[in-house]
Scaffold this active site. Structure first.
Site, PDB file in Angstrom:
ATOM      1  N   ASN A  58      29.418  -5.035  -7.415  1.00  0.00           N
ATOM      2  CA  ASN A  58      29.764  -3.609  -7.396  1.00  0.00           C
ATOM      3  C   ASN A  58      31.245  -3.461  -7.712  1.00  0.00           C
ATOM      4  O   ASN A  58      31.955  -4.449  -7.867  1.00  0.00           O
ATOM      5  CB  ASN A  58      29.380  -2.978  -6.047  1.00  0.00           C
ATOM      6  CG  ASN A  58      30.122  -3.600  -4.895  1.00  0.00           C
ATOM      7  OD1 ASN A  58      31.345  -3.522  -4.819  1.00  0.00           O
ATOM      8  ND2 ASN A  58      29.397  -4.259  -4.007  1.00  0.00           N
ATOM      9  N   LYS A  66      20.316 -21.758 -15.684  1.00  0.00           N
ATOM     10  CA  LYS A  66      20.498 -20.513 -16.427  1.00  0.00           C
ATOM     11  C   LYS A  66      19.148 -20.057 -17.008  1.00  0.00           C
ATOM     12  O   LYS A  66      18.440 -20.856 -17.627  1.00  0.00           O
ATOM     13  CB  LYS A  66      21.515 -20.745 -17.552  1.00  0.00           C
ATOM     14  CG  LYS A  66      21.872 -19.494 -18.285  1.00  0.00           C
ATOM     15  CD  LYS A  66      22.954 -19.733 -19.322  1.00  0.00           C
ATOM     16  CE  LYS A  66      23.123 -18.487 -20.147  1.00  0.00           C
ATOM     17  NZ  LYS A  66      23.275 -18.748 -21.553  1.00  0.00           N
ATOM     18  N   PRO A 117      21.411  -9.379   4.978  1.00  0.00           N
ATOM     19  CA  PRO A 117      21.659  -9.056   6.392  1.00  0.00           C
ATOM     20  C   PRO A 117      22.709  -7.965   6.485  1.00  0.00           C
ATOM     21  O   PRO A 117      23.634  -7.916   5.663  1.00  0.00           O
ATOM     22  CB  PRO A 117      22.204 -10.373   6.962  1.00  0.00           C
ATOM     23  CG  PRO A 117      22.726 -11.123   5.780  1.00  0.00           C
ATOM     24  CD  PRO A 117      21.865 -10.708   4.608  1.00  0.00           C
ATOM     25  N   ASP A 118      22.568  -7.075   7.447  1.00  0.00           N
ATOM     26  CA  ASP A 118      23.597  -6.058   7.684  1.00  0.00           C
ATOM     27  C   ASP A 118      24.611  -6.677   8.656  1.00  0.00           C
ATOM     28  O   ASP A 118      24.344  -6.796   9.856  1.00  0.00           O
ATOM     29  CB  ASP A 118      22.973  -4.776   8.254  1.00  0.00           C
ATOM     30  CG  ASP A 118      23.989  -3.638   8.286  1.00  0.00           C
ATOM     31  OD1 ASP A 118      25.174  -3.906   8.605  1.00  0.00           O
ATOM     32  OD2 ASP A 118      23.604  -2.493   7.992  1.00  0.00           O
ATOM     33  N   LYS A 141      25.317   7.118  10.781  1.00  0.00           N
ATOM     34  CA  LYS A 141      25.529   5.696  10.453  1.00  0.00           C
ATOM     35  C   LYS A 141      26.141   4.966  11.642  1.00  0.00           C
ATOM     36  O   LYS A 141      25.768   3.840  11.955  1.00  0.00           O
ATOM     37  CB  LYS A 141      26.448   5.589   9.224  1.00  0.00           C
ATOM     38  CG  LYS A 141      26.494   4.216   8.622  1.00  0.00           C
ATOM     39  CD  LYS A 141      27.103   4.219   7.229  1.00  0.00           C
ATOM     40  CE  LYS A 141      26.144   4.811   6.202  1.00  0.00           C
ATOM     41  NZ  LYS A 141      26.744   4.963   4.872  1.00  0.00           N
ATOM     42  N   LYS A 187      24.204   1.814  13.230  1.00  0.00           N
ATOM     43  CA  LYS A 187      24.774   0.458  13.151  1.00  0.00           C
ATOM     44  C   LYS A 187      25.260  -0.039  14.513  1.00  0.00           C
ATOM     45  O   LYS A 187      25.553  -1.208  14.669  1.00  0.00           O
ATOM     46  CB  LYS A 187      25.960   0.458  12.185  1.00  0.00           C
ATOM     47  CG  LYS A 187      25.612   0.968  10.794  1.00  0.00           C
ATOM     48  CD  LYS A 187      25.650  -0.135   9.790  1.00  0.00           C
ATOM     49  CE  LYS A 187      25.398   0.400   8.397  1.00  0.00           C
ATOM     50  NZ  LYS A 187      25.326  -0.663   7.418  1.00  0.00           N
TER      51      LYS A 187
HETATM   52  N1  CTP Z   1      27.857  -3.472   5.731  1.00  0.00           N
HETATM   53  C1  CTP Z   1      27.705  -4.773   6.147  1.00  0.00           C
HETATM   54  N2  CTP Z   1      26.668  -5.524   5.678  1.00  0.00           N
HETATM   55  C2  CTP Z   1      25.787  -5.004   4.797  1.00  0.00           C
HETATM   56  C3  CTP Z   1      25.948  -3.673   4.358  1.00  0.00           C
HETATM   57  C4  CTP Z   1      26.999  -2.936   4.840  1.00  0.00           C
HETATM   58  O1  CTP Z   1      28.507  -5.260   6.937  1.00  0.00           O
HETATM   59  N3  CTP Z   1      24.796  -5.739   4.359  1.00  0.00           N
HETATM   60  C5  CTP Z   1      28.963  -2.646   6.274  1.00  0.00           C
HETATM   61  C6  CTP Z   1      30.024  -2.276   5.286  1.00  0.00           C
HETATM   62  O2  CTP Z   1      31.079  -3.227   5.264  1.00  0.00           O
HETATM   63  C7  CTP Z   1      30.489  -0.932   5.809  1.00  0.00           C
HETATM   64  C8  CTP Z   1      29.215  -0.314   6.322  1.00  0.00           C
HETATM   65  O3  CTP Z   1      28.406  -1.422   6.686  1.00  0.00           O
HETATM   66  O4  CTP Z   1      31.350  -1.058   6.912  1.00  0.00           O
HETATM   67  C9  CTP Z   1      28.560   0.506   5.262  1.00  0.00           C
HETATM   68  O5  CTP Z   1      27.230   0.665   5.552  1.00  0.00           O
HETATM   69  P1  CTP Z   1      26.093   0.892   4.434  1.00  0.00           P
HETATM   70  O6  CTP Z   1      24.801   0.940   5.137  1.00  0.00           O
HETATM   71  O7  CTP Z   1      26.256  -0.063   3.314  1.00  0.00           O
HETATM   72  O8  CTP Z   1      26.492   2.251   4.008  1.00  0.00           O
HETATM   73  P2  CTP Z   1      26.760   2.821   2.596  1.00  0.00           P
HETATM   74  O9  CTP Z   1      27.225   1.812   1.635  1.00  0.00           O
HETATM   75  O10 CTP Z   1      27.656   3.966   2.846  1.00  0.00           O
HETATM   76  O11 CTP Z   1      25.310   3.145   2.141  1.00  0.00           O
HETATM   77  P3  CTP Z   1      24.114   4.158   2.398  1.00  0.00           P
HETATM   78  O12 CTP Z   1      23.943   4.771   1.090  1.00  0.00           O
HETATM   79  O13 CTP Z   1      23.001   3.246   2.835  1.00  0.00           O
HETATM   80  O14 CTP Z   1      24.492   5.141   3.471  1.00  0.00           O
END
Ligand code: CTP
Length: 397
Positions: A208, A286, A303-304, A337, A341
């Site tokens: 990204n 590849k 993983p989140d 959020k 979280k």
């Molecule tokens: N995050 C993380 N691990 C992931 C995804 C996100 O630690 N796999 C953390 C990011 O570093 C940030 C927060 O979670 O602090 C963002 O959450 P995310 O669910 O990714 O939110 P957005 O990118 O804002 O997406 P969405 O469109 O799902 O709301």
């Protein structure tokens, strides 16, 4: 906190020298004795009279004048302080320190000192980014020299980017941290930053556009307040700030493992733009185009990391902070959020195109805590970082 300390302040030759005058005032207000040294180039920007009037001490300028005088030689001067501060530290002064030169009073003092040194670099953005300056910076930090800034911003030369000297109060905070008196001294903070790269095969990946600018600024601001920062970064375009422990990763899964290994921590801040998915069937070799048609890419959820750390029963940092990039209903989405979280704070920003925040230099933040939402005015990412670091220090105090 700083009262009774002695600082030897070396003022280099850059337009930021005017801020050194304010720095002297701020230090004097805090009871610090400031012995000023003005380089020849520094004297082109501020006058010896202003410097000595504010410091209330004689300004030292000439190497040979000084050594000729019986009152205080350069060795004694270099060791008379509790800390040597160089502000502004120009590219030339940094090169001199890194190379061990001693061809004027400032460089001789810096070579002769046995006291801790803090530099506040200030220069044109290209000069800062030049490989030679970055090499010198690595040498200086490797030699144990503390660094504050530079900040991103509009520069006197009309360009934009990193190179602006840290503000006087940021330098004061870094001086406090150098004396082990920073509000975050003794605290360990984990910061994630940058994008992650999720391989499709050994040469291709999903990524990204995150530059890592806000995460790097935050890690720098926390370090300036005395924190020990573990900076866990994906492949960002903005370099990490000096003085942090950099742990470079590529994928979300690596990032999670490294963050967990870095625990325990007092706070963890998740500024990384973590990829939501990785490729479940990534090729070990590849992938070749051929008669089999288009390759199928199967995605699997990553993983989140934020949710996992916030939800830990053991070793959960006292303060867990997430970021949220929203394009509409910012307050509502960010609050949801935060609850989803399980983190303590969410730093939300509106990244809809009309704000110009995505990829821009400024940020407009809504801070969601357990006490509600705070709407911060639009400011630079460096200012957001400094303000957030102050808030984190207050919360951990
Ligand atoms: N995050 C993380 N691990 C992931 C995804 C996100 O630690 N796999 C953390 C990011 O570093 C940030 C927060 O979670 O602090 C963002 O959450 P995310 O669910 O990714 O939110 P957005 O990118 O804002 O997406 P969405 O469109 O799902 O709301």
């Amino acid at each position: 906190m700083l009262s009774g300390k002695r600082v030897l302040l070396i003022i280099g030759g850059g337009i930021a020298a005017y801020k050194a005058l304010d720095l002297i005032r701020r230090l004097k207000e805090r009871g610090v004795a400031v012995t000023p040294v003005l380089t020849r180039a520094g004297g082109e920007f501020v006058t010896p009279l202003s410097v000595s009037a504010l410091a209330g001490e004689k300004v030292h300028q000439q190497l040979f004048d000084l050594t000729a005088e019986a009152e205080m030689g350069h060795i004694e001067l270099s060791r008379s302080a509790d800390l040597v501060v160089v502000a502004p530290a120009t590219a030339d002064l940094m090169a001199k320190i890194a190379g061990g030169h001693a061809d004027d009073l400032a460089s001789t003092l810096l070579l002769a000192t046995d006291t801790a040194v803090l530099i506040a670099p200030a220069m044109n953005v290209r000069m800062w980014q030049h490989a030679a300056t970055q090499r010198n910076l690595a040498t200086l930090t490797g030699d144990g020299i503390a660094v504050v800034g530079p900040n991103d911003g509009d520069m006197a030369c009309g360009e934009y980017g990193p190179g602006r000297m840290a503000e006087p109060l940021e330098i004061v905070a870094a001086i406090e941290a150098a004396f082990g008196a920073g509000p975050l001294s003794g605290k360990h903070v984990i910061v994630t930053s940058g994008p992650t790269h999720e391989p499709i095969d050994p040469v291709r990946y999903i990524a990204n556009r995150s530059s890592g600018a806000q995460g790097a600024a935050l890690a720098g601001a926390l370090t300036a307040l005395g924190a020990r920062v573990s900076f866990v970064t994906g492949p960002a375009t903005v370099p990490p700030p000096p003085g942090v422990e950099v742990i470079a990763v590529e994928t979300a899964r690596e990032m999670q493992a490294v963050v967990e290994a870095a625990l325990p921590a007092d706070a963890a801040i998740f500024a990384a733009a973590v990829a939501d998915w990785h490729v479940a069937n990534a090729g070990a070799q590849k992938i070749k185009k051929g008669k089999d048609g288009l390759p199928e890419i199967a995605l699997k959820e990553n993983p989140d990391i934020l949710a996992a750390i916030a939800g830990r029963s053991e070793n959960r940092p006292n303060l867990v902070i997430g970021f949220a990039a929203e394009t509409e209903n910012v307050a509502e989405h960010a609050a949801a959020k935060r609850a989803r979280k399980g983190c303590d704070w969410i730093v939300a920003n509106d990244v809809s195109p009309e704000t110009g925040i995505m990829g821009g230099a400024e940020n407009k933040v809504l801070l969601i805590t357990g006490d509600g939402a705070e709407d911060w005015p639009r400011m630079s990412k460096a200012e957001v970082a400094a303000r957030l670091a102050q808030r984190i220090a207050a919360a951990l105090a």
